[in-house]
Design a protein around this motif. Structure first.
Motif, PDB file in Angstrom:
ATOM      1  N   ILE B 330       0.724  -1.132   0.160  1.00 38.58           N
ATOM      2  CA  ILE B 330       0.124  -0.099   0.018  1.00 38.58           C
ATOM      3  C   ILE B 330       0.995   1.490  -0.103  1.00 38.58           C
ATOM      4  N   THR B 331       2.246   0.981  -0.488  1.00 35.21           N
ATOM      5  CA  THR B 331       2.898   2.234  -0.243  1.00 35.21           C
ATOM      6  C   THR B 331       2.566   3.315  -1.245  1.00 35.21           C
ATOM      7  N   ASP B 332       2.019   3.058  -2.628  1.00 34.98           N
ATOM      8  CA  ASP B 332       1.587   3.812  -3.574  1.00 34.98           C
ATOM      9  C   ASP B 332       0.057   4.135  -3.508  1.00 34.98           C
ATOM     10  N   VAL B 333      -0.391   4.980  -4.425  1.00 39.68           N
ATOM     11  CA  VAL B 333      -1.795   5.385  -4.357  1.00 39.68           C
ATOM     12  C   VAL B 333      -2.615   4.195  -4.345  1.00 39.68           C
ATOM     13  N   LYS B 334      -2.247   3.435  -5.241  1.00 35.00           N
ATOM     14  CA  LYS B 334      -3.081   2.378  -5.727  1.00 35.00           C
ATOM     15  C   LYS B 334      -2.401   0.828  -5.152  1.00 35.00           C
ATOM     16  N   PRO B 335      -3.105   0.291  -4.274  1.00 33.68           N
ATOM     17  CA  PRO B 335      -2.687  -0.986  -3.539  1.00 33.68           C
ATOM     18  C   PRO B 335      -2.001  -1.984  -4.878  1.00 33.68           C
ATOM     19  N   LYS B 336      -0.943  -2.517  -4.472  1.00 33.41           N
ATOM     20  CA  LYS B 336      -0.293  -3.570  -5.750  1.00 33.41           C
ATOM     21  C   LYS B 336      -0.372  -4.828  -5.023  1.00 33.41           C
ATOM     22  N   LEU B 337      -0.927  -5.858  -5.721  1.00 32.71           N
ATOM     23  CA  LEU B 337      -0.842  -7.344  -5.315  1.00 32.71           C
ATOM     24  C   LEU B 337       0.724  -7.703  -5.096  1.00 32.71           C
ATOM     25  N   ARG B 338       1.195  -8.079  -3.867  1.00 32.79           N
ATOM     26  CA  ARG B 338       2.411  -8.101  -3.787  1.00 32.79           C
ATOM     27  C   ARG B 338       2.948  -9.750  -3.567  1.00 32.79           C
ATOM     28  N   SER B 339       1.947 -10.308  -2.702  1.00 35.18           N
ATOM     29  CA  SER B 339       2.355 -11.725  -2.358  1.00 35.18           C
ATOM     30  C   SER B 339       1.064 -12.593  -1.912  1.00 35.18           C
ATOM     31  N   ALA B 340       1.196 -13.456  -1.437  1.00 29.00           N
ATOM     32  CA  ALA B 340       0.112 -14.330  -0.924  1.00 29.00           C
ATOM     33  C   ALA B 340       0.346 -15.220   0.481  1.00 29.00           C
ATOM     34  N   GLU B 341      -0.357 -15.701   1.186  1.00 24.35           N
ATOM     35  CA  GLU B 341      -0.171 -16.577   2.195  1.00 24.35           C
ATOM     36  C   GLU B 341      -0.865 -17.525   2.089  1.00 24.35           C
ATOM     37  N   ALA B 342      -0.422 -18.827   2.217  1.00 23.82           N
ATOM     38  CA  ALA B 342      -1.061 -20.194   2.023  1.00 23.82           C
ATOM     39  C   ALA B 342      -1.471 -20.335   3.414  1.00 23.82           C
ATOM     40  N   LEU B 343      -2.901 -20.760   3.324  1.00 20.30           N
ATOM     41  CA  LEU B 343      -3.708 -21.128   4.624  1.00 20.30           C
ATOM     42  C   LEU B 343      -4.292 -22.544   4.284  1.00 20.30           C
ATOM     43  N   ILE B 344      -4.457 -23.261   5.417  1.00 23.58           N
ATOM     44  CA  ILE B 344      -4.944 -24.716   5.183  1.00 23.58           C
ATOM     45  C   ILE B 344      -6.346 -24.462   5.436  1.00 23.58           C
ATOM     46  N   ARG B 345      -7.310 -25.356   4.801  1.00 23.79           N
ATOM     47  CA  ARG B 345      -8.525 -25.687   4.995  1.00 23.79           C
ATOM     48  C   ARG B 345      -8.938 -27.090   5.058  1.00 23.79           C
ATOM     49  N   TRP B 346      -9.796 -27.669   5.822  1.00 21.13           N
ATOM     50  CA  TRP B 346      -9.825 -29.073   5.876  1.00 21.13           C
ATOM     51  C   TRP B 346     -11.506 -29.355   5.676  1.00 21.13           C
ATOM     52  N   VAL B 347     -11.701 -29.786   4.758  1.00 22.67           N
ATOM     53  CA  VAL B 347     -13.169 -30.188   4.232  1.00 22.67           C
ATOM     54  C   VAL B 347     -13.220 -31.785   4.325  1.00 22.67           C
ATOM     55  N   HIS B 348     -13.716 -32.190   5.566  1.00 22.22           N
ATOM     56  CA  HIS B 348     -13.969 -33.581   5.878  1.00 22.22           C
ATOM     57  C   HIS B 348     -15.087 -34.147   5.292  1.00 22.22           C
ATOM     58  N   PRO B 349     -15.090 -35.354   4.596  1.00 18.26           N
ATOM     59  CA  PRO B 349     -16.278 -35.916   3.981  1.00 18.26           C
ATOM     60  C   PRO B 349     -17.406 -36.169   4.840  1.00 18.26           C
ATOM     61  N   GLU B 350     -17.082 -36.341   6.125  1.00 14.23           N
ATOM     62  CA  GLU B 350     -18.325 -36.453   6.987  1.00 14.23           C
ATOM     63  C   GLU B 350     -18.399 -35.563   8.135  1.00 14.23           C
ATOM     64  N   LEU B 351     -17.350 -34.953   8.632  1.00 16.27           N
ATOM     65  CA  LEU B 351     -17.405 -33.951   9.625  1.00 16.27           C
ATOM     66  C   LEU B 351     -17.777 -32.381   9.114  1.00 16.27           C
ATOM     67  N   GLY B 352     -17.580 -32.660   7.673  1.00 13.77           N
ATOM     68  CA  GLY B 352     -17.860 -31.073   7.131  1.00 13.77           C
ATOM     69  C   GLY B 352     -16.457 -30.159   7.323  1.00 13.77           C
ATOM     70  N   ILE B 353     -16.718 -28.972   7.317  1.00 15.70           N
ATOM     71  CA  ILE B 353     -15.445 -28.164   7.556  1.00 15.70           C
ATOM     72  C   ILE B 353     -14.764 -28.059   8.961  1.00 15.70           C
ATOM     73  N   VAL B 354     -13.555 -28.453   8.890  1.00 17.19           N
ATOM     74  CA  VAL B 354     -12.864 -28.548  10.279  1.00 17.19           C
ATOM     75  C   VAL B 354     -12.168 -27.346  10.619  1.00 17.19           C
ATOM     76  N   HIS B 355     -12.488 -26.588  11.397  1.00 18.27           N
ATOM     77  CA  HIS B 355     -11.820 -25.375  11.983  1.00 18.27           C
ATOM     78  C   HIS B 355     -10.523 -25.571  11.996  1.00 18.27           C
ATOM     79  N   PRO B 356      -9.471 -24.841  11.558  1.00 20.82           N
ATOM     80  CA  PRO B 356      -8.170 -24.716  11.829  1.00 20.82           C
ATOM     81  C   PRO B 356      -7.785 -24.881  13.190  1.00 20.82           C
TER      82      PRO B 356
END
Lengths: 115, 561
Positions: B330-356
């Motif tokens: 955000i150093t410039d006027v227009k925010p620029k995509l710089r990078s990303a963070e990888a985050l894990i999600r678990w979608v369990h077939p029986e239990l549904g979404i398992v919270h991290p």
């Protein structure tokens, strides 16, 4: 020399005595041969003569144990009798019993010493 | 077992005490094949033998009426000696009364005169020696030498025996010393042992009216089996006070887990596992010193067992999904995509979404997090490669490196392989470490981060300010990016104090010459405030929640377009 036959004739339960020696006849005969020379016989006479029945009881009791273990039955029975009298410190004339014990011991001694 | 013990020509030593030679010879003849037989003519001589060269005696066969010192006096004498009194005695007697008296004095058994047949005598000797040796072995292994409490196996065995007769309700208590390893590390094992003894003493004192049996199953854990009572809070407070007083430090804390009126149908070890689950739940939580095992906790532990069981399959089946959250410059006027963070999600077939929050701390505690981390590293690296090929642009992705990874000697090699197989540059896979790793082992952490940076990796310090931040740490650990914990962002608008804190952290970062990423930014107001204070990079719902890779692509397209 003492033999099983002689001891049987005398009245000892040699089968039992030998079994207590784990079947070792020689050991049994060797131990039985020492019985007549046990110093307790003399002590028994002396302590009774001097009126020390406590010590006399201890001597009789020790003899009784040995005779029982070797199953020298005739002597054992008489020594038992006198042990019980002494245990109660009975005030009695011990000489007849002492002389019976003496003769049985002497008889055993003869068996040991004879051919 | 017994045969094994007797192997190798080893013969136990038996002392025959009798004034009559004939009796000694008879016994010697009976025992000689099985034992080494030593003789004494009276009690006095026997005492001498016990203290002499042949003192290692396994059994004493004792006549009672003997000159000099009789059998009774002998027994009395050796009862006075702590070591000698453990040698079993078989009394040889023809007197009934003497049998009773000798057993009362401590004889193990008696043999009548005239002697029984040799087989009987041998069997009795063997049995008494066996019992006595078992007893000695039990005595020397059933108790923990440090605290005098029972050891684990005996503890459970005794409870099983107690419960065979006792039907009243019982409570199951587990105590654990928080951060005990620090005591051993800082003050040494002797002090550590003293602390353990104090815990045992304190538990013994405070719980004396209800405790039935206690043990120290391992290191700094204590188990107590108690009569059931309704309310433990006064006792727990008393234990806590006494312990802090005696340890002289409020930093070492005892925490407890209690399973009240524990279900007697459940295996005793499982009952203690449950109390331990309750106890572990408050590990590191300094506001709570006791936790009760409950139905909820039970369900939770079953749920956790399920997650542990299913993690491999989740990785295999792709139920574990890697999401990406963009970070904008955000150093410039227009925010620029710089990078990303990888985050894990678990979608369990029986239990549904398992919270991290449900599986990450769990896997961190049992080491399974390494599997998850490895998986995320690979997926993230593949994604960087794919985007490079598709959009001709490198979007660096940061991934989590857990504490346990840091102490894995193969860490660098694992990362290198991932980088290599995707044709990436080290700086494209950014490594996020949390500051809590520093508290555990500052030396190793510094060493590992140095080594990773030398290889070209970039290090991001995650969750800065969330735990026990140390200024010493950020100057010691070489880092490339500082990540401001989202808690600060949430609170900075509440009052000046929190705002000031953010400002200070940004100043520190400026001083260290590292950029700061603010996490959890949700509003324009927050963004403006942070920008104004000099924060360069923003991550949060203001721009986007974490999204699957294909959805993330629209951010790249937008920029490219």
């Amino acid at each position: 020399m003492l033999t099983i036959d002689k001891l049987n004739e005398y009245g000892a339960n040699t089968a039992e005595g030998v079994a207590r020696c784990m079947g070792n006849e020689a050991l049994y005969l060797r131990l039985a041969s020492t019985v007549a020379d046990q110093p307790e016989f003399a002590k028994l006479n002396d302590f009774i003569a001097s009126g020390d029945l406590n010590s006399a009881f201890e001597a009789a009791h020790a003899l009784k144990g040995v005779l029982a273990n070797l199953s020298i039955t005739p002597l054992y029975e008489k020594v038992c009798e006198i042990t019980e009298l002494l245990r109660a410190r009975t005030d009695t004339d011990y000489s007849p019993l002492l002389s019976e014990i003496g003769s049985l011991k002497d008889e055993l001694k003869r068996l040991i010493d004879s051919e | 077992m017994d045969r094994f013990l007797f192997a190798g020509g080893f013969k136990r030593r038996v002392l025959v005490v009798d004034d009559e030679l004939i009796n000694r010879e008879l016994l010697g003849n009976m025992l000689g094949d099985h034992y080494e037989v030593v003789y004494a003519e009276n009690g006095q001589e026997a005492l001498g033998k016990l203290q002499g060269d042949e003192s290692d005696i396994s059994l004493i066969l004792l006549d009672l009426l003997m000159p000099v010192m009789d059998g009774f006096t002998f027994i009395e004498k050796i009862q006075e000696n702590e070591v000698l009194k453990r040698i079993p005695i078989i009394v040889m007697t023809s007197e009934k009364e003497a049998e009773v008296k000798s057993i009362k004095l401590g004889a193990a058994d008696f043999i009548t005169k005239p002697y029984d047949m040799p087989e009987v005598i041998l069997a009795r000797c063997e049995r008494i020696i066996h019992l006595s040796e078992d007893n000695i072995i039990i005595r020397s292994t059933e108790k923990d030498h440090v605290t005098g409490l029972f050891t684990r196996d005996y503890f459970f065995e005794y409870i099983k025996r107690i419960e065979a007769h006792r039907k009243a309700p019982a409570d199951v208590l587990v105590f654990n010393i928080d951060r005990f390893h620090l005591v051993n590390e800082m003050y040494g094992r002797t002090v550590g042992n003293t602390v353990l003894m104090r815990v045992a003493d304190t538990l013994g004192e405070v719980l004396k009216d209800i405790a039935i049996i206690a043990c120290r199953p391992e290191a700094d854990t204590f188990y107590v089996y108690c009569d059931h009572i309704e309310d433990y809070s006064p006792l727990i407070n008393e234990i806590q006070d006494k312990f802090i007083n005696s340890s002289g430090s409020a930093k070492i804390r005892l925490r407890s887990g209690i399973y009240l009126n524990a279900d007697a149908e459940t295996d005793i070890e499982i009952r203690f596992d449950r109390a331990k689950t309750a106890c572990d739940k408050i590990r590191g939580d300094f506001t709570a010193s006791v936790s009760y095992y409950s139905k909820d906790l039970h369900l939770r532990s079953i749920y956790q067992e399920r997650l542990i069981k299913d993690i491999d399959q989740a990785i295999e089946n792709g139920d574990l999904k890697v999401y990406f959250q963009p970070k904008y410059d955000i150093t410039d006027v227009k925010p620029k995509l710089r990078s990303a963070e990888a985050l894990i999600r678990w979608v369990h077939p029986e239990l549904g979404i398992v919270h991290p929050g449900d599986f990450i701390p769990l896997f961190e505690s049992n080491g399974l997090i390494q599997k998850v981390d490895n998986y995320v590293w690979s997926k993230a690296a593949q994604q960087i490669k794919e985007w490079k090929e598709k959009f001709g642009r490198s979007i660096s992705v940061s991934v989590n490196v857990s504490r346990i990874d840091i102490f894995d000697p193969a860490l660098k090699e694992k990362l290198r392989k991932i980088i290599e197989s995707n044709g990436l540059d080290e700086k494209e896979l950014v490594l996020e470490i949390t500051e809590s790793a520093y508290a555990d082992n500052a030396g190793s952490l510094t060493e590992v981060t140095n080594s990773l940076r030398e290889s070209g990796f970039k290090i991001e310090m995650d969750d800065f300010g969330a735990g026990y931040s140390s200024l010493n740490m950020i100057t010691t650990i070489p880092i490339d990016v500082l990540k401001l914990d989202m808690g600060f962002v949430r609170k900075m608008e509440e009052d000046d104090k929190n705002l000031k804190l953010v400002e200070i952290i940004l100043d520190i970062a400026k001083f260290l010459d590292v950029p700061v990423v603010a996490e959890g930014v949700e509003t324009k107001a927050q963004l403006d405030l942070l920008k104004c204070m000099g924060c360069q990079i923003i991550q949060g719902y203001y721009f986007s929640k974490p999204v699957p890779a294909d959805e993330f692509e629209k951010f790249i397209v937008q920029e490219n377009g």
